[in-house]
Design a protein around this motif. Structure first.
Motif, PDB file in Angstrom:
ATOM      1  N   LEU B 414      30.608  70.624   8.043  1.00 34.93           N
ATOM      2  CA  LEU B 414      30.641  69.763   6.877  1.00 34.93           C
ATOM      3  C   LEU B 414      31.317  68.423   7.192  1.00 34.93           C
ATOM      4  O   LEU B 414      32.152  68.332   8.084  1.00 34.93           O
ATOM      5  CB  LEU B 414      31.403  70.455   5.736  1.00 34.93           C
ATOM      6  N   THR B 415      30.928  67.401   6.439  1.00 36.20           N
ATOM      7  CA  THR B 415      31.609  66.104   6.595  1.00 36.20           C
ATOM      8  C   THR B 415      32.915  66.143   5.805  1.00 36.20           C
ATOM      9  O   THR B 415      33.145  67.048   4.982  1.00 36.20           O
ATOM     10  CB  THR B 415      30.757  64.966   6.033  1.00 36.20           C
ATOM     11  N   VAL B 416      33.737  65.139   6.052  1.00 34.87           N
ATOM     12  CA  VAL B 416      35.022  65.059   5.361  1.00 34.87           C
ATOM     13  C   VAL B 416      34.797  65.077   3.855  1.00 34.87           C
ATOM     14  O   VAL B 416      35.453  65.806   3.111  1.00 34.87           O
ATOM     15  CB  VAL B 416      35.778  63.787   5.789  1.00 34.87           C
ATOM     16  N   GLU B 417      33.839  64.288   3.403  1.00 38.81           N
ATOM     17  CA  GLU B 417      33.614  64.229   1.963  1.00 38.81           C
ATOM     18  C   GLU B 417      33.203  65.582   1.405  1.00 38.81           C
ATOM     19  O   GLU B 417      33.734  66.044   0.396  1.00 38.81           O
ATOM     20  CB  GLU B 417      32.550  63.182   1.617  1.00 38.81           C
ATOM     21  N   GLN B 418      32.291  66.221   2.120  1.00 40.26           N
ATOM     22  CA  GLN B 418      31.834  67.527   1.639  1.00 40.26           C
ATOM     23  C   GLN B 418      32.973  68.526   1.616  1.00 40.26           C
ATOM     24  O   GLN B 418      33.096  69.335   0.687  1.00 40.26           O
ATOM     25  CB  GLN B 418      30.708  68.055   2.550  1.00 40.26           C
ATOM     26  N   LEU B 419      33.852  68.444   2.621  1.00 40.96           N
ATOM     27  CA  LEU B 419      34.971  69.378   2.717  1.00 40.96           C
ATOM     28  C   LEU B 419      35.902  69.251   1.518  1.00 40.96           C
ATOM     29  O   LEU B 419      36.266  70.237   0.882  1.00 40.96           O
ATOM     30  CB  LEU B 419      35.758  69.122   4.013  1.00 40.96           C
ATOM     31  N   VAL B 420      36.276  68.007   1.227  1.00 41.11           N
ATOM     32  CA  VAL B 420      37.250  67.793   0.158  1.00 41.11           C
ATOM     33  C   VAL B 420      36.598  68.018  -1.195  1.00 41.11           C
ATOM     34  O   VAL B 420      37.232  68.463  -2.147  1.00 41.11           O
ATOM     35  CB  VAL B 420      37.862  66.386   0.265  1.00 41.11           C
ATOM     36  N   ARG B 421      35.316  67.757  -1.276  1.00 40.88           N
ATOM     37  CA  ARG B 421      34.604  67.853  -2.534  1.00 40.88           C
ATOM     38  C   ARG B 421      34.245  69.287  -2.899  1.00 40.88           C
ATOM     39  O   ARG B 421      34.030  69.608  -4.074  1.00 40.88           O
ATOM     40  CB  ARG B 421      33.321  67.020  -2.387  1.00 40.88           C
ATOM     41  N   GLU B 422      34.241  70.119  -1.889  1.00 43.49           N
ATOM     42  CA  GLU B 422      33.776  71.482  -2.069  1.00 43.49           C
ATOM     43  C   GLU B 422      34.424  72.203  -3.263  1.00 43.49           C
ATOM     44  O   GLU B 422      33.715  72.769  -4.097  1.00 43.49           O
ATOM     45  CB  GLU B 422      33.997  72.272  -0.771  1.00 43.49           C
ATOM     46  N   GLY B 452      33.058  54.775   3.938  1.00 41.06           N
ATOM     47  CA  GLY B 452      31.850  55.503   4.311  1.00 41.06           C
ATOM     48  C   GLY B 452      31.914  56.224   5.643  1.00 41.06           C
ATOM     49  O   GLY B 452      31.635  57.421   5.716  1.00 41.06           O
ATOM     50  N   SER B 453      32.344  55.506   6.700  1.00 47.33           N
ATOM     51  CA  SER B 453      32.263  56.124   8.020  1.00 47.33           C
ATOM     52  C   SER B 453      33.193  57.331   8.108  1.00 47.33           C
ATOM     53  O   SER B 453      32.845  58.346   8.695  1.00 47.33           O
ATOM     54  CB  SER B 453      32.610  55.099   9.098  1.00 47.33           C
ATOM     55  N   PHE B 454      34.355  57.215   7.486  1.00 43.41           N
ATOM     56  CA  PHE B 454      35.265  58.342   7.578  1.00 43.41           C
ATOM     57  C   PHE B 454      34.769  59.511   6.721  1.00 43.41           C
ATOM     58  O   PHE B 454      34.882  60.665   7.104  1.00 43.41           O
ATOM     59  CB  PHE B 454      36.676  57.929   7.128  1.00 43.41           C
ATOM     60  N   LEU B 455      34.182  59.169   5.576  1.00 41.01           N
ATOM     61  CA  LEU B 455      33.692  60.226   4.688  1.00 41.01           C
ATOM     62  C   LEU B 455      32.617  61.072   5.355  1.00 41.01           C
ATOM     63  O   LEU B 455      32.497  62.257   5.107  1.00 41.01           O
ATOM     64  CB  LEU B 455      33.139  59.609   3.395  1.00 41.01           C
ATOM     65  N   SER B 456      31.837  60.403   6.225  1.00 42.43           N
ATOM     66  CA  SER B 456      30.748  61.152   6.841  1.00 42.43           C
ATOM     67  C   SER B 456      31.134  61.700   8.214  1.00 42.43           C
ATOM     68  O   SER B 456      30.290  62.257   8.922  1.00 42.43           O
ATOM     69  CB  SER B 456      29.505  60.266   6.947  1.00 42.43           C
ATOM     70  N   ALA B 457      32.427  61.538   8.569  1.00 42.84           N
ATOM     71  CA  ALA B 457      32.866  62.097   9.852  1.00 42.84           C
ATOM     72  C   ALA B 457      32.939  63.614   9.751  1.00 42.84           C
ATOM     73  O   ALA B 457      33.087  64.179   8.660  1.00 42.84           O
ATOM     74  CB  ALA B 457      34.232  61.523  10.225  1.00 42.84           C
ATOM     75  N   LEU B 467      43.050  66.147  10.423  1.00 43.24           N
ATOM     76  CA  LEU B 467      42.428  67.363   9.915  1.00 43.24           C
ATOM     77  C   LEU B 467      43.336  68.066   8.920  1.00 43.24           C
ATOM     78  O   LEU B 467      42.899  68.489   7.853  1.00 43.24           O
ATOM     79  CB  LEU B 467      42.114  68.310  11.083  1.00 43.24           C
ATOM     80  N   GLN B 468      44.637  68.148   9.263  1.00 40.38           N
ATOM     81  CA  GLN B 468      45.547  68.849   8.372  1.00 40.38           C
ATOM     82  C   GLN B 468      45.652  68.100   7.038  1.00 40.38           C
ATOM     83  O   GLN B 468      45.780  68.707   5.987  1.00 40.38           O
ATOM     84  CB  GLN B 468      46.921  69.002   9.041  1.00 40.38           C
TER      85      GLN B 468
END
Lengths: 317, 587, 281
Positions: B414-422, B452-457, B467-468
């Motif tokens: 998952l991307t960062v955004e997907q992770l936090v949004r989950e 954007g770039s970080f969200l899709s990392a 990561l933490q």
């Protein structure tokens, strides 16, 4: 204190320089005047030249001037040809009487009214005093004097119109003379007192009002002290401090008032002398009077400074 | 005198200029000889209250009742007020003001002269005696106030309050601005005087330790009203009102080892005190009742508290939790009856050596593991152990776990955004595009870019620390009430560790999180938490405030942990042994 | 002092000063006579032609009153401008520069404050002969000291402010800082000082010309009074009601007008003693 000595020295220098720095020499200026009162003889010109020592170089003139001053020689009057010093000595007591009376009265009345008004601020009495004295202070003394003259001396004829005493009053008894001098003094002293008292009152009142919010006054209340103690020992005692130093500066007002009032009442003091000398272009007398008045004012300021230091333990030591 | 209290204050209110609410309904009584501290932030109305006690503020500003030795002080004639002032109750004002043009000695004895008509020499003699009583050099009495030092002025001020031998002495900030040595000396002197003379004492202070030393009873003031009233030891050591708790936590004392914690929000403007409970805008648990209804002082936990919830309650309570892992050869008793409570906004450290059962406890507290016996309550509800049930799901979202290894905890696909949004998507929290904003906001709050770039990392592109923090953001995005962090910095280098901890602490204060921090690192834990629980062999062997456990550990385990804690210089942490170290053998 | 009371004073003061300005500007429309020309018999009583009679050589007194407004306003504006300019140069600038310049300027201010103003005015005014320029210069000079004292203390306070430090930090010189930051900061004080000193200038000029100092041919209220009081018998006829009273009242109202504006502006921004210091001179 050194500053005051410096100021006095400066006044002496100003007194020396001003006539010499005027365009032309002062005597030429005199001759050139187109005045109604212009009268000018050869011997007074000679005495003037001697007094100013105009033909010598400036430093020498200054030395000469200082020596004369040291001997108490202020030159001779153009109008009367008498020594200026004698004329000043003759006039000074009258002015001292007038100013002294007014100053004592005004200070007493102004302080008491100010303390009372400030302590009970916002009450009816306070409002009346405040508005009345604010207005009175702006009233030019010569107008007030003229009005008083018209009412009391002309219309009612209760008091003498002018002068310091009735002419040829030397035949009066001692007591009669005192009453006579007092009657002549009453109106001019009243005018001067009113203006002065207004100033003192406003200062004292402002001081009291600001002291009302002081923490130590709150503490005094918490201690359950008597109202009188709080009013005088706490509020008034502290409010007085700035008033002392400012009263000295009010002296400028006293001098202004004195000259104008003596003119209105034809009072025989220094103010009247200054006025007469201006009319007669009697420069040596003007200069002598200036020096006397200026030095007195500065000395009085110095005195007030000393008094202030004594009254406020924080500036002592 | 016998049938009424020395001081009775009832429904006292002070309102200046019709708009400034300085005191809002205060009631308390004080008996002769009692001591009372009134503490609170500056501007909370403490000093105004003191002025009212002597009738220095009168109607219409003041209303209610103030009875001093049975005499009403509000709306009283000047003569009656004067008769009570200083002789019944004396007041040392804040900042020790003196009349600048009168000698100190004359002011000390002034009430004797002015009120009692004492002679000059008599007053002078008494001033000398009073000065001696407060340990002020009598020679100073001949000086003017400006010639005295701050400490000397305070002593003189104290001597002055004693002039008429009052039954009640009120001291407003008696030690403010003094250096620590003279402060301690003055406090001792005041204590001695209360014992010798037996007067009742009211100390008004924002200095908690001084208040604690001087008074047996403490009232906490907030926005012009008493919000907690009880025995000093109780109020200071286990404050019940959220404000008292925050105030005491914000206060630096010598023994404080953790970081200072500011109270969130700003003190109320007395011109516009919030409705309901005045503290509600700064309180982490306020609900509708708090914004509408003003709480009254009521009995709770052995003192009076003005809070609709009866003060801070335990948010997460574990009672007698036990867990045994059945192995092939032998059973491992991971936890044998552990009880633990965390209240709102509090941080608790769980510390112990490896194998002590800390991680097991963390997972049980977070509801990821069911205990064999005992139970865990979140609020009033037992934490569900199964995955089913709608209410259980909601409850579960209130408590979140941050694990040791973020690589393990974050799905690599998952991307960062997907992770936090989950969690938001799962819980269907808000509109979809609002979720994006919430995610971006939370990423910023944990110090990560929200572009954007970080969200899709994806996780493999990020450092361990990043990561933490993504994991932290994912836990916080649901706005939980409790966060359990199990060795959250174990995989991080020192700088990343510091960064994570600072962020964690800021978010904790801001969100009013209860935090359980599990770690074996005493140096780290003591900077972070209010209370430390030491776990060893599946049992709690020690429990106490973080300074107590880290500076004066009682148990062997704790002492070992302190000694093992990283230190650049071996002696940087001093341990005060209270038990011989060889007691270890008895375990 | 409440805001309403203060604004009441402002309105009265503004009206008075406004009337003065109108009189000064439209003087030729208000009277047909030339105040310096002999237009009638000496000592005429008021008539339709001479509303306030005539003086000794026969000049129209009402015309003197109307045209005298010009002299008073000119003195007020010039005296106050000079006083404030002087105050800025010896009070504000040195305080901004600091160091030795400040210390020296502070001494100058103290010295000037100690000088007795009126005697000095009389000395210089009478020796300067018929020139009014020297008089106005002196009025300005005397006003510089008390105003400098007030502005100086305010400047010292301002100097502590961050934005001035910052402005110096990026290279602003004293003149730049003065123009951009200090004068706006001092603005209210400068306005009050100006208004107060304008009133005082009128009173001083009136007093001096009343004593006969200055240009003997000038048209001014004080000069009118001076000539009136030359008449020993002035109080024994009704002459004083049209010769003394109107001029005296004109001076009073002019001074009061400026004073009221000053007092009215004060509650908004004046330090406590500012006015007192000015008055005391």
């Amino acid at each position: 204190m050194g500053a005051y000595v410096g100021t006095i020295l400066c006044l002496i220098v100003i007194n020396f320089l001003v006539p010499r720095l005027m365009p032309g020499d002062p005597i030429d200026a005199l001759v050139a005047q187109s005045s109604e009162t212009f009268m000018f003889g050869d011997d007074s010109r000679a005495s003037l030249e001697a007094y100013y020592g105009i033909d010598r170089p400036l430093p020498q003139q200054f030395g000469h001037y200082l020596v004369q001053l040291g001997r108490g020689d202020l030159g001779r009057s153009i109008a009367t040809n008498a020594p200026v010093r004698d004329e000043l000595a003759r006039r000074l007591p009258w002015t001292l009487l007038l100013i002294g009376t007014s100053l004592v009265l005004a200070t007493a009345v102004g302080l008491l009214a100010g303390v009372h008004s400030g302590w009970r601020r916002g009450r009816t009495m306070d409002r009346i005093l405040l508005v009345a004295l604010l207005a009175v202070r702006e009233f030019p003394p010569f107008l007030l004097g003229s009005l008083l003259l018209v009412v009391f001396a002309v219309k009612l004829d209760w008091l003498p119109l002018f002068g310091g005493e009735t002419p040829f009053s030397s035949s009066y008894s001692f007591f009669e003379r005192i009453v006579d001098v007092g009657q002549h003094l009453l109106l001019p002293a009243l005018v001067l007192t009113v203006g002065l008292a207004a100033g003192t009152f406003l200062l004292m009142r402002a001081g009291m009002v600001s002291e009302l919010g002081a923490d130590h006054l709150l503490l005094g209340r918490a201690k359950g002290l008597r109202e009188r103690t709080l009013k005088y020992r706490y509020a008034a005692r502290n409010a007085l401090l700035p008033v002392v130093s400012l009263t000295a500066l009010q002296l400028g007002f006293v001098v202004t008032g004195d000259v104008l009032i003596e003119r209105v009442f034809a009072y025989p003091g220094l103010g009247g002398l200054i006025f007469d000398s201006i009319r007669a272009r009697d420069y040596p007398t003007i200069q002598g009077a200036f020096l006397l008045v200026a030095i007195s004012v500065v000395s009085f300021n110095a005195l007030a400074d000393v008094l202030y230091r004594r009254l406020d333990p924080r500036t002592a030591a | 005198m016998s049938n009424h209290s020395l001081l009775e204050v009832d429904q006292l209110r002070v309102r200046f200029g019709g708009e400034v609410d300085a005191v809002r309904s205060v009631s308390f009584t004080l008996e002769a000889g009692d001591s009372l501290a009134i503490v609170g932030e500056s501007g909370s109305g403490k000093s105004t209250l003191a002025l009212c006690l002597l009738g220095l503020i009168q109607p219409p500003e003041a209303s209610g009742r103030v009875r001093l030795a049975g005499q009403e002080m509000l709306g009283q004639s000047a003569a009656v007020l004067r008769s009570r002032r200083w002789s019944t109750a004396a007041l040392a004002l804040q900042g020790s003001p003196f009349n600048p043009v009168v000698r100190v000695g004359d002011q000390v004895a002034e009430p004797l002269r002015d009120r009692r008509g004492a002679s000059r020499s008599e007053a002078r003699r008494r001033a000398g005696e009073l000065a001696a009583e407060v340990a002020l050099d009598p020679a100073l009495l001949d000086r003017y106030p400006h010639q005295l030092s701050g400490g000397e002025r305070r002593r003189a001020s104290l001597a002055m309050t004693l002039a008429l031998d009052p039954a009640l002495v009120i001291l407003d900030e008696p030690t403010a601005g003094l250096d620590p040595a003279s402060r301690a000396e003055l406090v001792e002197r005041i204590r001695a005087l209360t014992e010798q003379r037996g007067f009742a004492l009211i100390v008004i202070s924002h200095d908690l330790p001084d208040a604690a030393r001087l008074a047996a009873r403490t009232i906490v003031f907030y926005a012009g009203t008493a919000i907690e009233d009880g025995v000093t030891a109780r109020v200071m050591l286990e404050p019940a009102h959220p404000y008292s708790w925050a105030l005491i936590n914000a206060f630096p004392v010598m023994s404080t080892v953790k970081d200072l914690r500011p109270i969130r929000g700003v003190p109320p403007d007395p011109r516009a005190v919030p409705s309901g409970c005045a503290f509600h805008p700064r309180c982490t648990r306020a609900d509708d009742r708090c914004t509408e209804l003003r709480p009254e002082l009521a009995e709770s936990r052995g003192r009076l508290v003005a809070c609709h919830f009866g003060g801070l309650k335990d948010l997460l309570v574990a009672t007698n939790v036990a867990k045994t892992f059945r192995g092939a050869g032998h059973d491992v008793h991971a936890l044998c009856g552990v009880s633990l409570a965390v209240h709102e906004g509090e941080s608790v450290g769980v510390i112990g050596p490896s194998g002590s059962g800390k991680s097991t406890l963390a997972r049980i507290l977070a509801g990821h593991l069911a205990p064999d016996s005992g139970r865990v309550l979140l609020g009033d509800t037992a934490l569900p152990t199964s995955w089913r049930g709608g209410t259980a799901k909601q409850l579960r979202r209130r408590i979140q776990l941050v694990m040791q290894d973020p690589i393990d905890a974050l799905s690599p696909r998952l991307t960062v955004e997907q992770l936090v949004r989950e969690p938001l998507d799962v819980g269907r929290d808000g509109e979809p595009d609002e979720r994006g904003r919430v995610v971006a906001d939370m990423l910023e709050r944990v110090g990560l870019p929200s572009s954007g770039s970080f969200l899709s990392a994806r996780p493999h592109e990020l450092s361990g620390g990043q990561l933490q923090r993504v994991a932290l953001a994912r836990a916080l995005v649901m706005r939980p009430k409790v966060l359990v962090a199990d060795e959250p910095t174990a995989m991080l280098d020192a700088s990343e560790q510091a960064r994570l901890l600072v962020i964690l602490r800021e978010r904790q204060v801001e969100m009013g999180l209860g935090l359980v921090l599990v770690s074996h690192d005493m140096a780290l834990v003591r900077k972070m938490v209010d209370r430390i629980v030491v776990l060893d062999g599946g049992e709690i062997v020690e429990e106490g405030s973080s300074e107590q456990v880290s500076l004066r550990p009682a148990s062997i385990t704790a002492r070992r942990l302190v000694e093992a804690a990283p230190a650049l210089i071996a002696t940087s942490v001093r341990v005060h042994p209270t038990a011989p170290i060889d007691e270890w053998s008895s375990r | 002092m409440s805001r309403t009371k203060a604004s009441g004073l402002l309105i009265i003061g503004g009206t008075l000063v406004g009337l003065l300005v109108i009189m000064a500007v439209f003087a030729p429309l208000l009277t047909a006579h030339d105040p310096t020309a002999i237009s009638g018999q000496a000592l005429e009583s008021p008539s339709a032609d001479h509303w306030m009679g005539t003086d000794i050589p026969g000049r129209d007194i009402f015309a003197q009153l109307v045209y005298g407004t010009r002299a008073s306003l000119a003195v007020a504006l010039l005296g106050a401008s000079l006083a404030i300019t002087g105050a800025i140069s010896i009070g504000v600038l040195p305080a901004l520069i600091g160091g030795r310049a400040d210390a020296a300027a502070a001494r100058v201010v103290v010295f000037l404050l100690a000088l007795p103003g009126l005697p000095l005015l009389i000395l210089i005014g009478s020796l300067a002969g018929g020139s009014n320029v020297a008089l106005i210069l002196m009025i300005g000079l005397i006003g510089a000291a008390p105003n400098a004292r007030i502005l100086r203390s305010q400047t010292l306070t301002l100097r502590q402010r961050g934005y001035i430090t910052v402005a110096r930090g990026f290279g602003g010189g004293p003149i730049y800082v003065l123009r951009r930051h200090v004068v706006p900061g001092l603005g209210p004080l400068i306005v009050v000082g100006f208004v107060n000193w304008a009133g005082i200038s009128i009173a001083l000029e009136a007093g001096l010309s009343f004593l006969g100092i200055g240009d003997p041919t000038a048209v001014s209220w004080g000069r009118t009074l001076n000539r009136a009081l030359e008449q020993q018998s002035i109080y024994f006829s009704d002459m004083w009601t049209w010769w003394v009273l109107p001029a005296g009242l004109a001076i009073t109202l002019a001074v009061l007008g400026f004073t009221f504006i000053g007092v009215g502006l004060e509650p908004t921004f004046n330090p406590r003693w500012a006015r007192t210091w000015l008055r005391a001179t």
